[in-house]
Design a protein around this motif. Structure first.
Motif, PDB file in Angstrom:
ATOM      1  N   LEU A   8      35.946  10.077 -15.366  1.00  0.00           N
ATOM      2  CA  LEU A   8      34.240  11.095 -14.771  1.00  0.00           C
ATOM      3  C   LEU A   8      34.936  12.210 -13.527  1.00  0.00           C
ATOM      4  N   GLU A   9      34.515  13.188 -14.206  1.00  0.00           N
ATOM      5  CA  GLU A   9      34.380  14.056 -12.712  1.00  0.00           C
ATOM      6  C   GLU A   9      34.207  13.285 -11.937  1.00  0.00           C
ATOM      7  N   ASN A  10      34.818  13.243 -10.593  1.00  0.00           N
ATOM      8  CA  ASN A  10      35.279  13.256  -9.505  1.00  0.00           C
ATOM      9  C   ASN A  10      33.797  13.887  -8.608  1.00  0.00           C
ATOM     10  N   SER A  11      32.673  14.036  -8.572  1.00  0.00           N
ATOM     11  CA  SER A  11      32.007  14.403  -7.721  1.00  0.00           C
ATOM     12  C   SER A  11      30.396  14.201  -7.998  1.00  0.00           C
ATOM     13  N   PRO A  12      29.345  14.300  -7.166  1.00  0.00           N
ATOM     14  CA  PRO A  12      27.955  13.189  -6.668  1.00  0.00           C
ATOM     15  C   PRO A  12      27.662  13.557  -8.096  1.00  0.00           C
ATOM     16  N   GLY A  13      26.806  12.295  -8.337  1.00  0.00           N
ATOM     17  CA  GLY A  13      25.970  11.920  -9.454  1.00  0.00           C
ATOM     18  C   GLY A  13      26.607  12.197 -11.088  1.00  0.00           C
ATOM     19  N   GLN A  14      27.633  11.551 -10.499  1.00  0.00           N
ATOM     20  CA  GLN A  14      28.087  10.736 -12.481  1.00  0.00           C
ATOM     21  C   GLN A  14      28.344   9.216 -12.676  1.00  0.00           C
ATOM     22  N   LEU A  15      28.338   8.720 -11.760  1.00  0.00           N
ATOM     23  CA  LEU A  15      28.467   7.338 -11.818  1.00  0.00           C
ATOM     24  C   LEU A  15      26.864   6.612 -11.902  1.00  0.00           C
ATOM     25  N   ALA A  16      25.638   8.048 -11.308  1.00  0.00           N
ATOM     26  CA  ALA A  16      24.294   7.778 -11.634  1.00  0.00           C
ATOM     27  C   ALA A  16      24.503   7.861 -12.845  1.00  0.00           C
ATOM     28  N   LEU A  17      24.503   9.366 -12.994  1.00  0.00           N
ATOM     29  CA  LEU A  17      24.402   9.542 -14.907  1.00  0.00           C
ATOM     30  C   LEU A  17      24.719   8.779 -16.462  1.00  0.00           C
ATOM     31  N   LEU A  18      25.988   8.088 -15.863  1.00  0.00           N
ATOM     32  CA  LEU A  18      27.208   7.110 -16.266  1.00  0.00           C
ATOM     33  C   LEU A  18      25.664   5.677 -16.021  1.00  0.00           C
ATOM     34  N   GLY A  19      25.616   5.627 -15.360  1.00  0.00           N
ATOM     35  CA  GLY A  19      24.871   3.988 -15.103  1.00  0.00           C
ATOM     36  C   GLY A  19      23.476   4.313 -16.396  1.00  0.00           C
ATOM     37  N   GLU A  20      22.458   5.532 -15.609  1.00  0.00           N
ATOM     38  CA  GLU A  20      21.554   5.347 -16.100  1.00  0.00           C
ATOM     39  C   GLU A  20      21.730   5.861 -17.540  1.00  0.00           C
ATOM     40  N   THR A  21      22.611   6.224 -17.894  1.00  0.00           N
ATOM     41  CA  THR A  21      22.865   6.925 -19.628  1.00  0.00           C
ATOM     42  C   THR A  21      22.413   5.218 -21.087  1.00  0.00           C
ATOM     43  N   LEU A  22      23.445   4.278 -19.964  1.00  0.00           N
ATOM     44  CA  LEU A  22      23.477   2.938 -20.611  1.00  0.00           C
ATOM     45  C   LEU A  22      21.940   2.189 -20.409  1.00  0.00           C
ATOM     46  N   GLY A  23      21.709   2.562 -19.156  1.00  0.00           N
ATOM     47  CA  GLY A  23      20.686   1.665 -18.947  1.00  0.00           C
ATOM     48  C   GLY A  23      19.719   1.827 -19.480  1.00  0.00           C
ATOM     49  N   LYS A  24      19.556   3.383 -20.148  1.00  0.00           N
ATOM     50  CA  LYS A  24      18.304   3.628 -20.813  1.00  0.00           C
ATOM     51  C   LYS A  24      18.898   3.450 -22.545  1.00  0.00           C
ATOM     52  N   ASN A  40      39.800  13.695 -11.005  1.00  0.00           N
ATOM     53  CA  ASN A  40      38.579  12.419 -11.967  1.00  0.00           C
ATOM     54  C   ASN A  40      39.050  11.370 -11.413  1.00  0.00           C
ATOM     55  N   SER A  41      37.883  10.705 -11.749  1.00  0.00           N
ATOM     56  CA  SER A  41      37.883   9.089 -11.780  1.00  0.00           C
ATOM     57  C   SER A  41      38.288   8.156 -12.968  1.00  0.00           C
ATOM     58  N   ILE A  42      38.725   7.341 -12.265  1.00  0.00           N
ATOM     59  CA  ILE A  42      39.145   6.494 -13.671  1.00  0.00           C
ATOM     60  C   ILE A  42      37.697   5.350 -13.731  1.00  0.00           C
ATOM     61  N   ALA A  43      37.125   5.035 -15.138  1.00  0.00           N
ATOM     62  CA  ALA A  43      36.448   3.737 -14.807  1.00  0.00           C
ATOM     63  C   ALA A  43      36.967   2.749 -15.631  1.00  0.00           C
ATOM     64  N   HIS A  44      36.664   1.699 -15.143  1.00  0.00           N
ATOM     65  CA  HIS A  44      36.370   0.112 -16.505  1.00  0.00           C
ATOM     66  C   HIS A  44      35.397  -0.705 -16.687  1.00  0.00           C
ATOM     67  N   PHE A  45      34.568  -0.599 -17.327  1.00  0.00           N
ATOM     68  CA  PHE A  45      33.428  -1.312 -17.418  1.00  0.00           C
ATOM     69  C   PHE A  45      33.645  -1.785 -18.845  1.00  0.00           C
TER      70      PHE A  45
END
Length: 129
Positions: A8-24, A40-45
């Motif tokens: 993920l790009e380390n900027s506001p809204g990236q995690l929100a976009l990820l969560g919204e996209t998966l939720g939709k 950047n950020s590294i996410a593991h889910f």
């Protein structure tokens, strides 16, 4: 269940976009975390539909680096040192733990360098505990 590793790009809204996209797309996150690493950020889910998650995230420009097999283990919360004992068994078997987090059911989730050896250790742990 599988682990998806996401850059993920380390900027506001990236995690929100990820969560919204998966939720939709009706994809639930069952555990995981995000860790900042410079720009950047590294996410593991943990997800049930890893390939679908990768596909829908790619449409939003979110990169899934890898889809990983996981070992899911229940540790006894009433016994101090369980994490250390379990990880020592992995280390003694020559298994390197690459990622560790918990799921929503308080189970230990690990991504390892040798899934076959790790599953043997995990199965042995379950029989002993």
């Amino acid at each position: 269940m599988k682990d998806i590793e996401i850059l993920l790009e380390n900027s506001p809204g990236q995690l929100a976009l990820l969560g919204e996209t998966l939720g939709k797309n009706n994809i639930s996150l069952e555990g995981g975390g995000v860790f900042q690493n410079g720009e950047n950020s590294i996410a593991h889910f943990l997800v049930a539909e890893a390939d679908k998650a990768k596909e829908v995230l790619a449409k939003e420009g979110i990169v899934v680096n890898k889809i990983n097999e996981v070992v899911i283990q229940k540790l006894r919360q009433d016994v101090p040192g369980q994490l250390g004992m379990f990880c020592r068994k992995m280390a003694n078997a020559g298994v390197n733990i690459l990622v560790q987090y918990s799921d929503h059911s308080n189970q230990l989730i690990i991504v390892v360098d040798d899934i076959l050896k790790a599953k043997i250790v995990s199965d042995e742990w379950k029989r002993q505990c």
